[in-house]
Design a protein around this motif. Structure first.
Motif, PDB file in Angstrom:
ATOM      1  N   THR A 294      19.650  62.072   6.270  1.00 23.55           N
ATOM      2  CA  THR A 294      18.396  61.124   6.550  1.00 23.55           C
ATOM      3  C   THR A 294      16.937  62.151   6.757  1.00 23.55           C
ATOM      4  O   THR A 294      17.338  63.285   6.978  1.00 23.55           O
ATOM      5  CB  THR A 294      18.629  60.606   7.996  1.00 23.55           C
ATOM      6  N   VAL A 295      15.951  61.572   6.986  1.00 19.28           N
ATOM      7  CA  VAL A 295      14.683  62.533   7.151  1.00 19.28           C
ATOM      8  C   VAL A 295      14.088  61.929   8.282  1.00 19.28           C
ATOM      9  O   VAL A 295      13.679  60.793   8.577  1.00 19.28           O
ATOM     10  CB  VAL A 295      13.694  62.277   5.902  1.00 19.28           C
ATOM     11  N   ASP A 296      14.070  62.778   9.613  1.00 18.56           N
ATOM     12  CA  ASP A 296      13.302  62.356  10.692  1.00 18.56           C
ATOM     13  C   ASP A 296      11.830  62.389  10.738  1.00 18.56           C
ATOM     14  O   ASP A 296      11.337  62.975   9.635  1.00 18.56           O
ATOM     15  CB  ASP A 296      14.168  63.074  11.913  1.00 18.56           C
ATOM     16  N   GLU A 297      11.165  62.272  12.035  1.00 18.84           N
ATOM     17  CA  GLU A 297       9.768  62.362  11.768  1.00 18.84           C
ATOM     18  C   GLU A 297       9.387  63.654  11.485  1.00 18.84           C
ATOM     19  O   GLU A 297       8.492  63.899  10.483  1.00 18.84           O
ATOM     20  CB  GLU A 297       9.470  61.940  13.515  1.00 18.84           C
ATOM     21  N   ARG A 298       9.747  64.772  12.001  1.00 21.73           N
ATOM     22  CA  ARG A 298       9.299  66.168  11.709  1.00 21.73           C
ATOM     23  C   ARG A 298       9.648  66.640  10.332  1.00 21.73           C
ATOM     24  O   ARG A 298       8.872  67.132   9.633  1.00 21.73           O
ATOM     25  CB  ARG A 298       9.856  67.081  12.955  1.00 21.73           C
ATOM     26  N   GLU A 299      10.714  66.207   9.838  1.00 20.78           N
ATOM     27  CA  GLU A 299      11.007  66.507   8.376  1.00 20.78           C
ATOM     28  C   GLU A 299      10.198  65.809   7.444  1.00 20.78           C
ATOM     29  O   GLU A 299       9.505  66.190   6.663  1.00 20.78           O
ATOM     30  CB  GLU A 299      12.491  66.104   8.039  1.00 20.78           C
ATOM     31  N   ALA A 317       3.531  61.974  -4.647  1.00 20.58           N
ATOM     32  CA  ALA A 317       3.378  60.463  -4.606  1.00 20.58           C
ATOM     33  C   ALA A 317       4.705  59.761  -4.923  1.00 20.58           C
ATOM     34  O   ALA A 317       4.702  58.549  -4.583  1.00 20.58           O
ATOM     35  CB  ALA A 317       2.158  60.322  -5.762  1.00 20.58           C
ATOM     36  N   ALA A 318       5.221  60.413  -6.029  1.00 22.65           N
ATOM     37  CA  ALA A 318       6.448  59.630  -6.387  1.00 22.65           C
ATOM     38  C   ALA A 318       7.613  59.806  -5.347  1.00 22.65           C
ATOM     39  O   ALA A 318       8.240  58.605  -5.151  1.00 22.65           O
ATOM     40  CB  ALA A 318       7.277  60.361  -7.627  1.00 22.65           C
ATOM     41  N   ALA A 319       7.718  60.628  -4.483  1.00 23.48           N
ATOM     42  CA  ALA A 319       8.404  60.830  -3.164  1.00 23.48           C
ATOM     43  C   ALA A 319       7.984  59.736  -2.101  1.00 23.48           C
ATOM     44  O   ALA A 319       9.157  59.160  -1.748  1.00 23.48           O
ATOM     45  CB  ALA A 319       8.518  62.031  -2.761  1.00 23.48           C
ATOM     46  N   LEU A 320       6.685  59.649  -2.017  1.00 21.54           N
ATOM     47  CA  LEU A 320       6.207  58.583  -0.975  1.00 21.54           C
ATOM     48  C   LEU A 320       6.747  57.336  -1.551  1.00 21.54           C
ATOM     49  O   LEU A 320       7.127  56.119  -0.949  1.00 21.54           O
ATOM     50  CB  LEU A 320       5.112  58.591  -0.906  1.00 21.54           C
ATOM     51  N   ARG A 321       6.448  56.836  -2.980  1.00 22.84           N
ATOM     52  CA  ARG A 321       6.803  55.458  -3.252  1.00 22.84           C
ATOM     53  C   ARG A 321       8.287  55.291  -3.149  1.00 22.84           C
ATOM     54  O   ARG A 321       8.816  54.231  -2.747  1.00 22.84           O
ATOM     55  CB  ARG A 321       6.428  55.624  -4.926  1.00 22.84           C
ATOM     56  N   ALA A 324       9.070  54.431   0.455  1.00 21.86           N
ATOM     57  CA  ALA A 324       8.561  53.240   0.875  1.00 21.86           C
ATOM     58  C   ALA A 324       9.474  52.281   0.512  1.00 21.86           C
ATOM     59  O   ALA A 324       9.568  51.231   0.910  1.00 21.86           O
ATOM     60  CB  ALA A 324       7.161  53.109   0.442  1.00 21.86           C
ATOM     61  N   ASP A 325      10.193  52.487  -0.876  1.00 14.71           N
ATOM     62  CA  ASP A 325      11.256  51.580  -1.179  1.00 14.71           C
ATOM     63  C   ASP A 325      12.573  51.686  -0.640  1.00 14.71           C
ATOM     64  O   ASP A 325      13.688  51.092  -1.266  1.00 14.71           O
ATOM     65  CB  ASP A 325      11.363  51.679  -2.780  1.00 14.71           C
ATOM     66  N   GLY A 326      12.623  52.636   0.233  1.00 10.61           N
ATOM     67  CA  GLY A 326      14.084  52.812   1.221  1.00 10.61           C
ATOM     68  C   GLY A 326      14.948  53.906   0.666  1.00 10.61           C
ATOM     69  O   GLY A 326      16.123  53.961   1.271  1.00 10.61           O
ATOM     70  N   ASP A 327      14.203  54.836  -0.046  1.00  7.84           N
ATOM     71  CA  ASP A 327      15.153  56.169  -0.321  1.00  7.84           C
ATOM     72  C   ASP A 327      14.250  57.253  -0.228  1.00  7.84           C
ATOM     73  O   ASP A 327      13.512  57.491  -0.958  1.00  7.84           O
ATOM     74  CB  ASP A 327      15.745  55.964  -1.767  1.00  7.84           C
ATOM     75  N   LEU A 331      11.872  62.947  -0.854  1.00 13.87           N
ATOM     76  CA  LEU A 331      11.174  63.717   0.290  1.00 13.87           C
ATOM     77  C   LEU A 331      11.901  64.764   0.680  1.00 13.87           C
ATOM     78  O   LEU A 331      11.446  66.036   1.003  1.00 13.87           O
ATOM     79  CB  LEU A 331      10.887  62.705   1.233  1.00 13.87           C
ATOM     80  N   ALA A 332      13.279  64.556   1.040  1.00 13.32           N
ATOM     81  CA  ALA A 332      14.109  65.527   1.485  1.00 13.32           C
ATOM     82  C   ALA A 332      13.927  66.738   0.702  1.00 13.32           C
ATOM     83  O   ALA A 332      14.422  67.853   1.005  1.00 13.32           O
ATOM     84  CB  ALA A 332      15.382  65.008   1.696  1.00 13.32           C
ATOM     85  N   ARG A 333      14.004  66.582  -0.705  1.00 14.41           N
ATOM     86  CA  ARG A 333      14.019  67.848  -1.479  1.00 14.41           C
ATOM     87  C   ARG A 333      12.778  68.723  -1.427  1.00 14.41           C
ATOM     88  O   ARG A 333      12.872  69.704  -1.820  1.00 14.41           O
ATOM     89  CB  ARG A 333      14.202  67.264  -2.977  1.00 14.41           C
TER      90      ARG A 333
END
Length: 494
Positions: A294-299, A317-321, A324-327, A331-333
């Motif tokens: 998972t990715v918490d607030e600070r991560e 942009a791709a990571a945020l998209r 936002a779609d649930g995965d 972002l973790a990468r």
């Protein structure tokens, strides 16, 4: 330090600093006389370069004391008949010679007019050189204090940094006491004399601008033409005010990312800041799912910060998209490793220059609360990111920030990027305002813009024309000169 692209990542590292509240007694002293010129023995060292070593005192206040050596490399002018002299270059971020070996195009056009002379700061050096000092212990990751905000982790990070610093001291020996930009500025003066140049012609990028600022103070009558690009501001005596420049610049960078994305990116028609706000609110309620983790607030905040350098905007942009779609896997990468990699002496040098003393945990929490009020979305985390560099470093030589005293210097050309949050553009403006006769060129690109434009083969861009006209003929751009973001315009939309 965020990756910019390929070998230029090295050029950008080590440029985010924290300031100390004291003025430097060393900086107030009259600079020692320039030593008698010494002969430089140049020899072919591959990649079209000639190499040499400059022997200098460990401490320029004690010129008869122990000596150390500084690595040099020269790319000779292509046409000796058109040669205008020597141009000394430091690309910042630790070593200069090795990155230029990897990507000579960053400076190759300058050899149309100059012998380009590369100088590495103390403790850094060319590949296989005895001047390159590697510290046994690696520095801890700079995001550690953001991800683990408690007092116990504060002290754990301090111990890891202390071990890194101690290993650098052990590896460098007596030469460790010469690790300040004041000493490096005097090395530059010795190099000028050895090259037989009446004035120093200098291009400093990123941390190389700190050496330039020290030279302007110490040897104002020896300044010829100087370009400072991606300025690391060494003139803020207040640590908190310098951190605020970092925080506000980062907060504005999120807005610049939103503006870029508005004309087309992986987020489609969604406003990037609204997506950011929604994901941050989700992460505060419960960590975002990211595959097996998972990715918490600070991560989440650290991941976004890592993606705010312009070359990373499509990835962000791709990571945020996707998040936002649930995965939130992508972002973790973006999260950086726990350690900064191999340890070099550029870390202690930075801390000796910018933060010989770090505030205690409780004092920092007060500073952080004010940063959070001023830059509440993401900028506030810059405080912990910067403090992490020097927390736990032992006492050593120091050259703390102070207002710039550079009376009588000729006009200096300063390049400031609107999308430079690596060396914050707000801080660069603060430094430039203290230079008499300064001429500033604003542009839409980010950090190391001149070098990266050169490496990208963009041709005669607006910024590069201004730099070349100034260095070759002393022609200054008009007051208020502005150039477009030639690199930003080429970022793929994804």
């Amino acid at each position: 330090m965020r990756i910019l692209s390929g070998a230029l990542a090295v050029l950008a590292s080590g440029t985010m600093m924290v300031t100390a509240p004291q003025a430097s007694a060393q900086a107030l002293e009259i600079a020692p006389h320039t030593p008698a010129p010494v002969a430089l023995n140049w020899a072919d060292c591959g990649d079209g370069m000639e190499c040499s070593k400059l022997t200098v005192p460990i401490d320029w206040k004690r010129q008869d004391g122990p000596k150390t050596q500084v690595d040099l490399a020269r790319l000779p002018a292509r046409d000796p008949a058109r040669r205008l002299g020597s141009l000394v270059v430091n690309t910042g971020g630790g070593a200069t010679i090795q990155p230029v070996r990897s990507m000579p195009s960053v400076v190759s056009e300058l050899t149309s007019w100059f012998d380009v002379v590369l100088i590495d700061p103390r403790g850094m050096g060319d590949r296989g050189s005895a001047s390159l000092v590697e510290c046994e212990a690696p520095p801890p990751g700079l995001t550690r204090l953001i991800l683990r905000p408690g007092e116990k982790d504060w002290h754990t990070h301090a111990r890891a940094n202390a071990a890194y610093d101690a290993s650098c001291h052990e590896a460098m020996g007596a030469a460790y006491t010469g690790l300040t930009s004041w000493q490096v500025a005097h090395d530059l003066e010795a190099l000028r004399a050895a090259l037989g140049e009446p004035k120093l012609r200098y291009f400093g990028n990123s941390y190389g601008t700190v050496y330039g600022q020290a030279y302007l103070e110490s040897f104002p009558t020896r300044v010829g033409r100087m370009v400072l690009d991606g300025v690391a501001d060494h003139t803020r005596a207040s640590m908190e005010r310098w951190l605020l420049d970092n925080a506000l610049t980062e907060e504005r960078q999120l807005g610049r990312f939103r503006d870029w994305c508005a004309t087309g990116c992986a987020l489609g028609g969604d406003d990037a800041i609204e997506v950011f706000d929604e994901l941050l609110a989700r992460a505060r309620r419960t960590p975002l799912p990211a595959g097996v983790r998972t990715v918490d607030e600070r991560e989440f905040l650290v991941s976004v910060r890592e993606g705010l350098a312009p070359p990373a905007w499509p990835t962000l942009a791709a990571a945020l998209r996707k998040a936002a779609d649930g995965d939130a896997t992508d972002l973790a990468r973006l999260l950086p490793p726990a350690h900064e990699g191999r340890g070099y002496t550029s870390g202690p040098l930075l801390c000796h220059d910018f933060m010989p003393r770090v505030p205690g945990y409780r004092s920092f929490l007060s500073i952080e609360s004010r940063l959070r009020a001023a830059a509440p979305r993401i900028g506030w985390i810059q405080g912990r990111y910067q403090v992490a560099r020097c927390l736990g470093m032992g006492e050593g030589p120091s050259y703390p920030p102070h207002p710039l005293r550079a009376k009588g210097v000729p006009p200096v050309l300063v390049s400031i990027g609107d999308t430079d949050d690596n060396t914050p553009n707000l801080a660069a403006e603060h430094m430039a305002a203290q230079l008499p006769g300064v001429r500033v060129v604003r542009h839409g690109d980010g950090h190391a813009a001149y070098l990266m434009q050169s490496a990208s083969g963009l041709g005669a861009t607006c910024l590069r024309r201004h730099v070349h006209d100034y260095l070759t003929a002393g022609t200054l751009p008009s007051v208020g000169a502005r150039c477009p973001g030639d690199l930003v315009a080429r970022i793929p939309r994804g």
